[in-house]
Write a protein that holds these residues in place. Structure first.
Motif, PDB file in Angstrom:
ATOM      1  N   CYS A  87      22.559   1.661  23.668  1.00  0.00           N
ATOM      2  CA  CYS A  87      23.284   0.835  22.627  1.00  0.00           C
ATOM      3  C   CYS A  87      22.749   0.921  21.466  1.00  0.00           C
TER       4      CYS A  87
ATOM      5  N   GLN B 211      21.275  -1.008  19.864  1.00  0.00           N
ATOM      6  CA  GLN B 211      21.170  -2.334  19.311  1.00  0.00           C
ATOM      7  C   GLN B 211      20.727  -3.720  20.029  1.00  0.00           C
TER       8      GLN B 211
ATOM      9  N   GLU C 118      21.739  -4.710  22.754  1.00  0.00           N
ATOM     10  CA  GLU C 118      22.569  -5.491  23.638  1.00  0.00           C
ATOM     11  C   GLU C 118      22.837  -5.107  24.923  1.00  0.00           C
ATOM     12  N   CYS C 119      21.702  -4.110  25.592  1.00  0.00           N
ATOM     13  CA  CYS C 119      21.959  -3.685  26.898  1.00  0.00           C
ATOM     14  C   CYS C 119      20.771  -3.749  27.755  1.00  0.00           C
TER      15      CYS C 119
ATOM     16  N   GLY D 281      19.760  -9.951  29.706  1.00  0.00           N
ATOM     17  CA  GLY D 281      19.939  -9.206  28.584  1.00  0.00           C
ATOM     18  C   GLY D 281      19.934  -7.707  29.141  1.00  0.00           C
TER      19      GLY D 281
ATOM     20  N   GLY E 194      20.983 -14.082  21.360  1.00  0.00           N
ATOM     21  CA  GLY E 194      20.864 -12.813  22.091  1.00  0.00           C
ATOM     22  C   GLY E 194      20.442 -12.901  23.679  1.00  0.00           C
ATOM     23  N   SER E 195      19.289 -12.303  23.818  1.00  0.00           N
ATOM     24  CA  SER E 195      18.729 -11.937  25.310  1.00  0.00           C
ATOM     25  C   SER E 195      17.235 -12.663  25.556  1.00  0.00           C
TER      26      SER E 195
ATOM     27  N   MET F 295      24.286 -13.518  25.857  1.00  0.00           N
ATOM     28  CA  MET F 295      24.200 -12.397  24.844  1.00  0.00           C
ATOM     29  C   MET F 295      25.486 -12.436  23.866  1.00  0.00           C
TER      30      MET F 295
ATOM     31  N   THR G 200      27.869  -5.116  20.757  1.00  0.00           N
ATOM     32  CA  THR G 200      27.776  -6.385  20.359  1.00  0.00           C
ATOM     33  C   THR G 200      29.304  -6.978  20.387  1.00  0.00           C
TER      34      THR G 200
ATOM     35  N   LEU H 136      32.466  -6.346  24.921  1.00  0.00           N
ATOM     36  CA  LEU H 136      31.823  -7.132  25.654  1.00  0.00           C
ATOM     37  C   LEU H 136      31.849  -6.645  27.020  1.00  0.00           C
TER      38      LEU H 136
ATOM     39  N   THR I 135      27.660  -9.781  31.830  1.00  0.00           N
ATOM     40  CA  THR I 135      26.252  -9.874  32.133  1.00  0.00           C
ATOM     41  C   THR I 135      26.203 -10.386  33.359  1.00  0.00           C
TER      42      THR I 135
END
Lengths: 155, 263, 735
Positions: free
Chosen positions: A42, A44, A46-47, A133, B85-86, B174, C667, C670, C673
């Motif tokens: 990603c 950024q 986010e993964c 995360g 965030g994470s 997140m 971002t 989505l 998670t």
């Protein structure tokens, strides 16, 4: 453009890289240092696929500027196993069927190893919190959770 | 390409004065770099400067990570930190970086607004401290001069007795906030600050005034408080949510946080 | 001939029915598994793509000068540099390899570059100067339908149009555009062979069809292009279509050097097709006991700018418009339209997902209108083996345990799950704000390719010093095909040492696509038949009565050791075809499908109705699997498929504005998670009789068909709202 030589410790060994542009640590690991285990999914943060340990902290290597790791210690997925022997986190994932396409796997190995080093008996909630995360698109996380619940019960 | 790695803040300020781009946790700057939107040639890394990592009393160094704030910050700020965030992002990202980016959705901002925090700025010429509402001037815009860095966030000597944070997003982790808010209550005095509902973090002053006048709010008072907050916010419709929902959610969330403060 | 046991299951270690560890598990865990992203070659150049910033525009001029002027740039190619067929496409070649006169979607490729490093290649791609005359984008599917701008229209006419029920429910439903979002983006390496040909190693679900398209556009002979299976980081339909494949080969042959290309995430959102957004109108009529009398539907899918698989997705949506229910009178009009929105095509579920959201909402409306339990109304209408499909009239002649699925769901206890509160760590919600809802849904899906497509797979089984080796071009995308094919070979041969090796398109015929839940059945079928044939031939040749890891046995004694068999070079190649299917008649009738699978889901959700936030607490399922060849792998498919269904239900949507994707990144697009993942209890329903190996059915798609609908049904129950849209957004609940 002038190049920057950076010296750091990579998986316990001295390493250096030549940085021309504001590249990420991830790019340098994959393209220069022949450590493609950390994945770019990603770019950024986010993964979590590119997770590494930087000076004992879990970070996304795509968000670390390579020029900023001078003197630091970096540990990647390639540094997780004990030689040819999988570490406990890797072994637990293998046995639980927690790997499918495997693209998220290196990041999860690093993040979970960090968790279990700090907390050998995490609860299920702590496992989930620690892996929040790390996106996995294949498994639905079920086998990943089972792997670490099993590990938490046996370590 | 050159990266400075100063260990003192003065060296960092000198580099900044010379035009270097500051790099803290990298969680914003590197996204810009990776997407090709930024290509800095001179960078000053703030990671090795102990001075900005100090977190003592009411002074939070700009280099303090969200992870540390999550574990050691005042209640509502710690709650906010936990939603940044994470784990990976919270290890790297700093409160100073969050401020400097000045996103309308910055998770840490409502707390600072709610308690009237001050932002300490530094340059080679010296330091100045400004209130939060002079710091934020627009979407991703601050009143920092080109040669300035954030040195610290300064909270008031005494924090309100009760303060609660909440953040709305459509994912359980997140996620960028659709609305986030902090409500504080001390005796009767109430503040409510919100994010993602205006170009900058904002206070809902009319709602504050109304509810601060009530010692023991009834359901009707709470409903009126909610209505005033919804009325005062200035949200937009974008790909993350609609103006209408944000207005509604800002009111509901603020009321719930106030209810928590009243318990 | 020895007696042949068609369903022989040898009691061999790690054979079918067991769950052996994945052969690629250790390298993946160590970071050593080689994905397309990780390939390198001597003298390798990097490729990048210059794309349109407009969804609809005329190209007035292209200036590659500024790109070529950048140091380290080796080539900048345009449409004129495509030596062969200018267009590509999975079913209908209608998409320019590189656009030359007009762009029809945001991100359409115009130029490709090769340079000495990735950074330079990207800068060069950005430096290509294109002058556009910007045109108004056509973004409204209804308008495209009105103007007859369609890739396909579907008509299903079955039964009596005047049939009428005593209860009528209607609804209009909408599904947003979902992205497959495999974690590995598009990537590949093309290596020129020095004789005018090229070897392509790129992300794929179907290397033979990539190879054909490369051959056509490069104007080469088929034997000059070899497509190699390579490591793939997930697929879910996103890798059926060609994207960077032709580009890479063009650049490699033009420069005479290996060229690598890796899309970044935002590019990936424009580089592959997505799940079709849908608008559906439905009218169900039932008798007073809730039995369906007539179903009428209109299905509108937005195919975006180019055909991809829109025609087949639309057909599937229409054939499964009723779900796993009997109905004698079915009337459907479907259209897959062309717009300037992002092109859409295959994604897990392939048209069956969108209609399931509508027909299951309709079934719940009927149940409510008649005050019948939601599972009971489904039971009264359940399809059985031997029944005609409600849409096509095809008699279902393989097992279809719809009733078993319903009964299993009804019997599964609902654990009192403590769950993350809606809003999670955002602390928005407390217990008193939450209402719990429970919802059910069933989904039906065809397995394998339909409508007369010649659907086959070739596999080869050899005896080597390492044991049995299965050779195939069937792509492993993470689902575990490499595990299950070896299991099939083990059980059929009686040899436990078996492994799968991928070979390129020149060394074996097609395995078909890794899609349509088909590889275990079709490639697995080829492995089974090849293994059985090989075993029979070996036993006849050597006069033995059994095979084992030690060699040929006769009355328990080894008469020919394995090393001798290996030296003899035994090999068997089989092309397996599933039962034939046929094209539909003008009313959409006929024997169109090779096999079916049904699954049911029960979702439990906690909804904060005031804020519109929710947590999917659990999704339990019963799934028709024929025979569970690898129970753990199936569980993995089920849990992963359910989470993709949950994603579509509550958060995943590509947002477009005037044809431009507003959230081409992780971002804002989505993905669920680990804190969004429900607990899953899965019950596998086995029933012999399918044509798959050992009676196995494909299992990949059913988990994704009705899990979305079940979640929406649960939200409906918790909120009392209609919830006619996926994904459901906070404002749909709270306002």
């Amino acid at each position: 453009m002038s190049a920057l030589i950076i010296n750091f410790t990579l998986n316990g060994e001295p390493a250096n890289a030549r940085v021309l542009a504001p590249l990420s640590l991830l790019d340098v690991l994959r393209d220069q240092l022949e450590l493609p285990g950390s994945k770019n999914a990603c770019e950024q943060g986010e993964c979590g696929s590119c997770s590494v340990m930087l000076d004992d902290e879990l970070v996304c290597s795509c968000l670390v500027m390579a020029g900023d790791i001078e003197g630091s210690r970096v540990t990647t997925v390639e540094g997780m196993a004990n030689g040819r022997v999988l570490n406990a986190v890797q072994q637990a994932m293998h046995e639980a069927g927690a790997v499918q396409c495997g693209f998220c796997t290196p990041g999860i190995v690093v993040a979970a190893t960090d968790l279990f080093e700090a907390n050998p008996k995490p609860t299920t909630d702590e496992i989930k919190e620690a892996l929040a995360g790390n996106i996995c698109r294949c498994t639905g996380y079920g086998a990943i959770i089972r792997a670490f619940e099993d590990l938490a019960g046996t370590t | 390409m050159n990266v400075h790695h100063p260990t003192t803040f003065d060296e960092a300020l000198a580099a900044k004065a010379a035009g270097a781009v500051p790099l803290a946790g990298g969680t914003d700057l590197m996204v810009e770099v990776n997407f090709g939107h930024a290509r800095p040639t001179e960078v000053v890394s703030l990671r090795r400067i102990d001075e900005v990592k100090e977190f003592e009393g009411r002074r939070i160094g700009s280099g303090v990570s969200w992870r540390r704030i999550e574990n050691h910050g005042p209640r509502a700020l710690a709650q906010a930190a936990r939603t940044v965030g994470s784990p990976q992002i919270r290890n790297a990202g700093t409160i100073g970086g969050n401020l400097a980016t000045a996103s309308p959705a910055g998770d840490g901002h409502p707390f600072l607004a709610a308690v009237d925090a001050q932002i300490e700025l530094a340059s080679v010429d010296g330091r100045r401290t400004i209130p939060w509402d002079e710091f934020f001037v627009g979407v991703k815009k601050t009143s920092m001069a080109d040669d300035e860095l954030i040195s610290a966030v300064v909270l008031p000597d005494s924090l309100p007795e009760r303060h609660e944070f909440g953040k709305i997003g459509v994912r359980n982790a997140m996620v960028i906030s659709t609305v986030c808010a902090v409500v504080t209550r001390d005796d009767q005095r109430t503040t409510v600050a919100l994010g993602s509902v205006a170009p900058t973090p904002m206070r809902a002053r009319r709602a504050e005034e109304m509810i601060s006048a009530v010692s023991n709010p009834s359901d009707k008072d709470l409903a009126e408080f909610q209505r005033l907050v919804s009325d005062e916010v200035r949200p937009i419709t974008d790909h993350r949510s609609t103006e209408e929902y944000r207005r509604h959610a800002a009111g509901v969330l603020s009321r719930r946080l106030l209810e928590r403060c009243l318990r | 001939m020895t007696t042949r046991s068609a369903k022989r299951v040898s009691p061999v270690r790690d054979g079918v029915g067991s769950s052996p560890l994945r052969p690629d598990g250790v390298p993946k865990l160590r970071g050593e598994f080689e994905y397309a992203q990780d390939l390198t070659a001597e003298n390798m150049l990097w490729g990048a793509t210059s794309r349109s910033p407009h969804p609809h525009a005329r190209i007035l001029s292209v200036d590659i000068g500024p790109a070529l002027a950048i140091g380290g740039v080796h080539a900048v190619l345009l449409a004129d540099d495509v030596p062969g067929r200018a267009l590509f496409g999975l079913e209908h070649p209608d998409q320019p390899v590189l656009a030359s006169t007009k762009v029809n979607y945001w991100g359409e490729p115009i130029a490709i570059v090769a340079a000495e490093d990735e950074d330079t290649a990207r800068r060069a791609a950005d430096a290509v100067v294109v002058e556009y005359e910007v045109l108004e984008p056509d973004i409204d599917p209804e308008e495209a339908d009105a103007q007859d701008d369609v890739f396909r229209r579907m008509k299903i006419r079955r039964g009596d149009p005047d049939a009428a029920g005593s209860v009528v429910v209607e609804g209009v439903y909408e599904v947003g555009m979902q992205d497959q979002a495999p974690l590995g983006t598009e990537a590949g390496l093309a290596v020129p062979d020095g004789h005018g040909g090229v070897d392509l190693h790129a992300t794929s679900q179907f290397v033979h069809v990539d190879q054909e398209q490369v051959v056509a556009s490069l104007g080469l002979r088929s034997d000059q292009v070899r497509a190699h299976p390579t490591g793939v980081g997930g697929a879910f339909g996103a890798r059926e279509d060609v994207n960077l494949h032709i580009h890479l080969c063009l650049l490699a042959l033009h420069t005479g050097q290996p060229v690598k290309m890796v899309y970044d995430r935002s590019e990936s959102f424009t580089g592959h097709v997505h799940r079709h957004p849908a608008r559906m109108w439905y009218r169900h009529e039932a008798d007073d006991r809730g039995r369906l009398v007539k179903v009428e539907a209109r299905v509108l899918l937005d195919g975006g700018a180019y055909a991809s698989t829109t025609a087949a997705v639309l057909a599937n949506a229409c054939y499964f418009v009723v779900g796993p229910y009997n109905c004698d009178n079915v009337f459907v009009d479907g259209a897959g339209v062309r717009t300037n929105n992002p092109p859409c095509g295959a994604m897990r579920g392939f048209g069956a997902v969108q209609v399931c959201i509508a027909y299951e909402a309709q079934m719940d409306k009927l149940a409510e209108a008649l005050d019948i339990d939601p599972l009971e109304i489904r039971r009264r209408n359940a399809l059985h083996r031997g029944d005609p499909m409600p849409t096509t009239g095809q008699i279902i002649d393989t097992p279809l345990p719809v009733i078993d699925v319903i009964d299993s769901l009804a019997a599964m206890p609902i654990p009192d799950s403590a769950a993350t509160l809606p809003g999670g760590s955002g602390l928005t919600t407390e217990k008193e704000h939450v209402r719990r809802g429970v919802g059910y849904a069933l989904g039906l899906k065809n397995l394998g390719f339909s409508e007369g497509f010649d659907d086959y797979a070739q596999a080869r089984v050899r005896i080597t010093d390492d044991g049995a080796v299965v050779e195939t071009a069937a792509i492993e995308v993470g689902q575990g095909l490499v595990t299950v094919m070896a299991q099939i070979a083990r059980s059929a041969l009686g040899i436990s040492a078996a492994e799968v090796r991928h070979v390129d398109t020149s060394k074996i015929d097609s395995a078909g696509s890794t899609s349509a839940s088909r590889q275990t059945q079709v490639s697995g079928g080829a492995v089974l038949e090849a293994s059985q044939n090989l075993r029979d031939r070996i036993l006849v040749h050597h006069g033995g009565d059994d095979l084992s890891d030690d060699g040929v046995l006769s009355e328990g004694e080894v008469i020919v050791p394995m090393a001798v068999l290996a030296a003899e070079g035994w090999s068997e190649t089989v092309t397996f075809r599933h039962p034939p299917t046929f094209a539909p008649d003008p009313d959409g009738q006929g024997t169109l499908h090779a096999d079916f699978a049904v699954a049911g889901h029960r979702a439990v959700v906690d909804v904060d109705t005031e804020l519109g936030l929710l947590t999917v607490v659990r999704v339990d399922t019963a799934q028709d699997v024929g025979k569970a060849l690898n129970p753990e792998s199936i569980r993995g498919q089920i849990e992963g498929g359910i989470l993709q269904g949950v994603g579509l239900a509550v958060m995943e949507e590509i947002i477009t504005e005037d044809g431009v994707i507003r959230n081409p990144n992780f971002t804002d697009y989505l993905l669920p998670t680990i804190l969004d993942a429900p607990d899953v209890e899965a019950l596998l329903i086995e029933e012999d009789g399918s044509w798959g190996p050992f009676g196995a059915k494909g299992v990949g798609e059913p988990p994704t068909i009705s899990s979305t609908s079940a979640v929406l049904a649960a939200v409906r129950q918790a909120t009392g709202r209609e919830i006619p849209r996926a994904p459901v957004r906070p404002e749909d609940i709270a306002l």
